[in-house]
Design a protein around this motif. Structure first.
Motif, PDB file in Angstrom:
ATOM      1  N   MET A 174       0.839  -1.183   0.000  1.00 55.44           N
ATOM      2  CA  MET A 174       0.000   0.000   0.000  1.00 55.44           C
ATOM      3  C   MET A 174       0.883   1.247   0.000  1.00 55.44           C
ATOM      4  O   MET A 174       1.976   1.235   0.549  1.00 55.44           O
ATOM      5  N   HIS A 175       0.342   2.289  -0.639  1.00 60.09           N
ATOM      6  CA  HIS A 175       1.019   3.575  -0.593  1.00 60.09           C
ATOM      7  C   HIS A 175      -0.038   4.666  -0.523  1.00 60.09           C
ATOM      8  O   HIS A 175      -1.226   4.402  -0.676  1.00 60.09           O
ATOM      9  N   ARG A 176       0.429   5.876  -0.283  1.00 59.70           N
ATOM     10  CA  ARG A 176      -0.486   7.017  -0.185  1.00 59.70           C
ATOM     11  C   ARG A 176      -0.027   8.105  -1.139  1.00 59.70           C
ATOM     12  O   ARG A 176       1.168   8.246  -1.429  1.00 59.70           O
ATOM     13  N   SER A 177      -1.000   8.898  -1.608  1.00 62.29           N
ATOM     14  CA  SER A 177      -0.679  10.046  -2.449  1.00 62.29           C
ATOM     15  C   SER A 177      -1.781  11.084  -2.336  1.00 62.29           C
ATOM     16  O   SER A 177      -2.871  10.791  -1.846  1.00 62.29           O
ATOM     17  N   ARG A 178      -1.437  12.285  -2.800  1.00 64.07           N
ATOM     18  CA  ARG A 178      -2.431  13.358  -2.825  1.00 64.07           C
ATOM     19  C   ARG A 178      -2.041  14.399  -3.858  1.00 64.07           C
ATOM     20  O   ARG A 178      -0.862  14.584  -4.170  1.00 64.07           O
ATOM     21  N   LEU A 179      -3.051  15.066  -4.395  1.00 61.43           N
ATOM     22  CA  LEU A 179      -2.825  16.206  -5.261  1.00 61.43           C
ATOM     23  C   LEU A 179      -2.313  17.316  -4.365  1.00 61.43           C
ATOM     24  O   LEU A 179      -2.997  17.730  -3.434  1.00 61.43           O
ATOM     25  N   SER A 180      -1.082  17.763  -4.607  1.00 61.36           N
ATOM     26  CA  SER A 180      -0.463  18.681  -3.657  1.00 61.36           C
ATOM     27  C   SER A 180      -0.147  20.055  -4.210  1.00 61.36           C
ATOM     28  O   SER A 180      -0.033  21.010  -3.447  1.00 61.36           O
ATOM     29  N   THR A 181       0.014  20.164  -5.535  1.00 61.14           N
ATOM     30  CA  THR A 181       0.604  21.385  -6.073  1.00 61.14           C
ATOM     31  C   THR A 181      -0.023  21.774  -7.399  1.00 61.14           C
ATOM     32  O   THR A 181      -0.219  20.908  -8.260  1.00 61.14           O
ATOM     33  N   LEU A 182      -0.294  23.064  -7.554  1.00 62.12           N
ATOM     34  CA  LEU A 182      -0.676  23.642  -8.834  1.00 62.12           C
ATOM     35  C   LEU A 182       0.439  24.591  -9.234  1.00 62.12           C
ATOM     36  O   LEU A 182       0.747  25.533  -8.492  1.00 62.12           O
ATOM     37  N   LEU A 183       1.064  24.307 -10.374  1.00 65.09           N
ATOM     38  CA  LEU A 183       2.140  25.163 -10.869  1.00 65.09           C
ATOM     39  C   LEU A 183       1.694  25.895 -12.117  1.00 65.09           C
ATOM     40  O   LEU A 183       1.097  25.309 -13.020  1.00 65.09           O
ATOM     41  N   ASP A 211       5.499   6.749  -1.949  1.00 61.87           N
ATOM     42  CA  ASP A 211       6.126   5.690  -2.750  1.00 61.87           C
ATOM     43  C   ASP A 211       6.016   6.074  -4.225  1.00 61.87           C
ATOM     44  O   ASP A 211       5.013   5.778  -4.885  1.00 61.87           O
ATOM     45  N   VAL A 212       7.037   6.752  -4.731  1.00 65.28           N
ATOM     46  CA  VAL A 212       7.005   7.278  -6.094  1.00 65.28           C
ATOM     47  C   VAL A 212       6.810   6.167  -7.124  1.00 65.28           C
ATOM     48  O   VAL A 212       5.973   6.278  -8.019  1.00 65.28           O
ATOM     49  N   ALA A 213       7.548   5.078  -7.005  1.00 64.33           N
ATOM     50  CA  ALA A 213       7.439   3.994  -7.988  1.00 64.33           C
ATOM     51  C   ALA A 213       6.022   3.422  -8.026  1.00 64.33           C
ATOM     52  O   ALA A 213       5.476   3.175  -9.109  1.00 64.33           O
ATOM     53  N   ALA A 214       5.420   3.225  -6.862  1.00 70.06           N
ATOM     54  CA  ALA A 214       4.062   2.674  -6.813  1.00 70.06           C
ATOM     55  C   ALA A 214       3.055   3.653  -7.412  1.00 70.06           C
ATOM     56  O   ALA A 214       2.128   3.245  -8.122  1.00 70.06           O
ATOM     57  N   GLU A 215       3.234   4.940  -7.161  1.00 71.32           N
ATOM     58  CA  GLU A 215       2.296   5.930  -7.697  1.00 71.32           C
ATOM     59  C   GLU A 215       2.443   6.064  -9.211  1.00 71.32           C
ATOM     60  O   GLU A 215       1.451   6.163  -9.933  1.00 71.32           O
ATOM     61  N   VAL A 216       3.685   6.035  -9.713  1.00 69.82           N
ATOM     62  CA  VAL A 216       3.899   6.058 -11.166  1.00 69.82           C
ATOM     63  C   VAL A 216       3.231   4.836 -11.801  1.00 69.82           C
ATOM     64  O   VAL A 216       2.545   4.945 -12.827  1.00 69.82           O
ATOM     65  N   ALA A 217       3.389   3.674 -11.191  1.00 67.03           N
ATOM     66  CA  ALA A 217       2.759   2.453 -11.719  1.00 67.03           C
ATOM     67  C   ALA A 217       1.234   2.573 -11.681  1.00 67.03           C
ATOM     68  O   ALA A 217       0.548   2.183 -12.633  1.00 67.03           O
ATOM     69  N   ALA A 235       4.193  16.151   7.620  1.00 62.38           N
ATOM     70  CA  ALA A 235       3.656  14.807   7.854  1.00 62.38           C
ATOM     71  C   ALA A 235       2.195  14.840   8.286  1.00 62.38           C
ATOM     72  O   ALA A 235       1.383  14.043   7.805  1.00 62.38           O
ATOM     73  N   GLU A 236       1.832  15.774   9.168  1.00 64.19           N
ATOM     74  CA  GLU A 236       0.444  15.820   9.632  1.00 64.19           C
ATOM     75  C   GLU A 236      -0.519  16.206   8.504  1.00 64.19           C
ATOM     76  O   GLU A 236      -1.630  15.698   8.423  1.00 64.19           O
ATOM     77  N   ASP A 237      -0.088  17.078   7.593  1.00 65.39           N
ATOM     78  CA  ASP A 237      -0.927  17.441   6.443  1.00 65.39           C
ATOM     79  C   ASP A 237      -1.057  16.261   5.480  1.00 65.39           C
ATOM     80  O   ASP A 237      -2.152  15.959   5.002  1.00 65.39           O
ATOM     81  N   PHE A 238       0.057  15.606   5.209  1.00 60.56           N
ATOM     82  CA  PHE A 238       0.024  14.456   4.314  1.00 60.56           C
ATOM     83  C   PHE A 238      -0.867  13.357   4.893  1.00 60.56           C
ATOM     84  O   PHE A 238      -1.716  12.799   4.198  1.00 60.56           O
ATOM     85  N   ASP A 239      -0.704  13.070   6.177  1.00 63.23           N
ATOM     86  CA  ASP A 239      -1.517  12.022   6.825  1.00 63.23           C
ATOM     87  C   ASP A 239      -3.006  12.352   6.744  1.00 63.23           C
ATOM     88  O   ASP A 239      -3.833  11.468   6.526  1.00 63.23           O
ATOM     89  N   ARG A 240      -3.344  13.614   6.890  1.00 65.79           N
ATOM     90  CA  ARG A 240      -4.741  14.038   6.887  1.00 65.79           C
ATOM     91  C   ARG A 240      -5.343  14.049   5.484  1.00 65.79           C
ATOM     92  O   ARG A 240      -6.520  13.738   5.298  1.00 65.79           O
ATOM     93  N   LEU A 241      -4.543  14.393   4.462  1.00 65.91           N
ATOM     94  CA  LEU A 241      -5.093  14.650   3.128  1.00 65.91           C
ATOM     95  C   LEU A 241      -4.837  13.550   2.093  1.00 65.91           C
ATOM     96  O   LEU A 241      -5.493  13.526   1.058  1.00 65.91           O
ATOM     97  N   ALA A 242      -3.908  12.654   2.365  1.00 67.13           N
ATOM     98  CA  ALA A 242      -3.560  11.628   1.373  1.00 67.13           C
ATOM     99  C   ALA A 242      -4.589  10.498   1.320  1.00 67.13           C
ATOM    100  O   ALA A 242      -5.247  10.194   2.315  1.00 67.13           O
ATOM    101  N   THR A 243      -4.680   9.905   0.149  1.00 65.98           N
ATOM    102  CA  THR A 243      -5.504   8.715  -0.052  1.00 65.98           C
ATOM    103  C   THR A 243      -4.604   7.488   0.013  1.00 65.98           C
ATOM    104  O   THR A 243      -3.492   7.509  -0.534  1.00 65.98           O
ATOM    105  N   THR A 244      -5.067   6.434   0.647  1.00 69.27           N
ATOM    106  CA  THR A 244      -4.324   5.180   0.701  1.00 69.27           C
ATOM    107  C   THR A 244      -4.781   4.302  -0.444  1.00 69.27           C
ATOM    108  O   THR A 244      -5.984   4.090  -0.652  1.00 69.27           O
TER     109      THR A 244
END
Length: 126
Positions: free
Chosen positions: A1-10, A73-79, A115-124
């Motif tokens: 399992m890994h976690r990710s979130r939309l974090s940035t608008l450039l 986990d960059v590799a898992a998210e890319v996959a 870490a607290e923001d990532f934990d709160r906002l990321a999807t597993t």
């Protein structure tokens, strides 16, 4: 399992347009523009979208918007995104640039928020 979130608008602009773009966008959304320490290609728009990084990025390319997804986990998210139809087009300093179906650019980056923001906002993801 890994976690990710939309974090940035450039908001990507040519180097010569970075300063006027930062002035425009900071006024347009009502926040101050701030240089990002140690990363001169970025000007942050702190508070433009709560919970997200919004910044002007100076690039040697066409003007555009792009999104970053941060992950533990960059590799898992890319996959995962490849499985959804994205195509990886470049890798640079741990950042994987991808093209989504429809042609939009996005980058998969290592976790950078608190870490607290990532934990709160990321999807597993499984």
């Amino acid at each position: 399992m890994h976690r990710s979130r939309l974090s940035t608008l450039l908001i990507d602009v040519a180097p010569e347009d970075a300063e006027p773009a930062a002035a425009f966008w900071s006024s347009a959304v009502g926040v101050a523009a701030h240089p990002v320490p140690g990363e001169p290609q970025f000007t942050g728009l702190l508070g433009a979208i709560p919970g997200m990084v919004v910044a002007i990025q100076s690039v040697q390319d066409e003007p555009r918007y792009h999104l970053d997804i941060e992950t533990d986990d960059v590799a898992a998210e890319v996959a995962r995104l490849t499985g959804l139809g994205a195509v990886e087009i470049a890798v640079w300093q741990g950042c994987h640039t991808m093209r989504a179906p429809g042609g939009q650019l996005l980058c998969v980056i290592p976790q950078h928020s608190a870490a607290e923001d990532f934990d709160r906002l990321a999807t597993t993801w499984p």
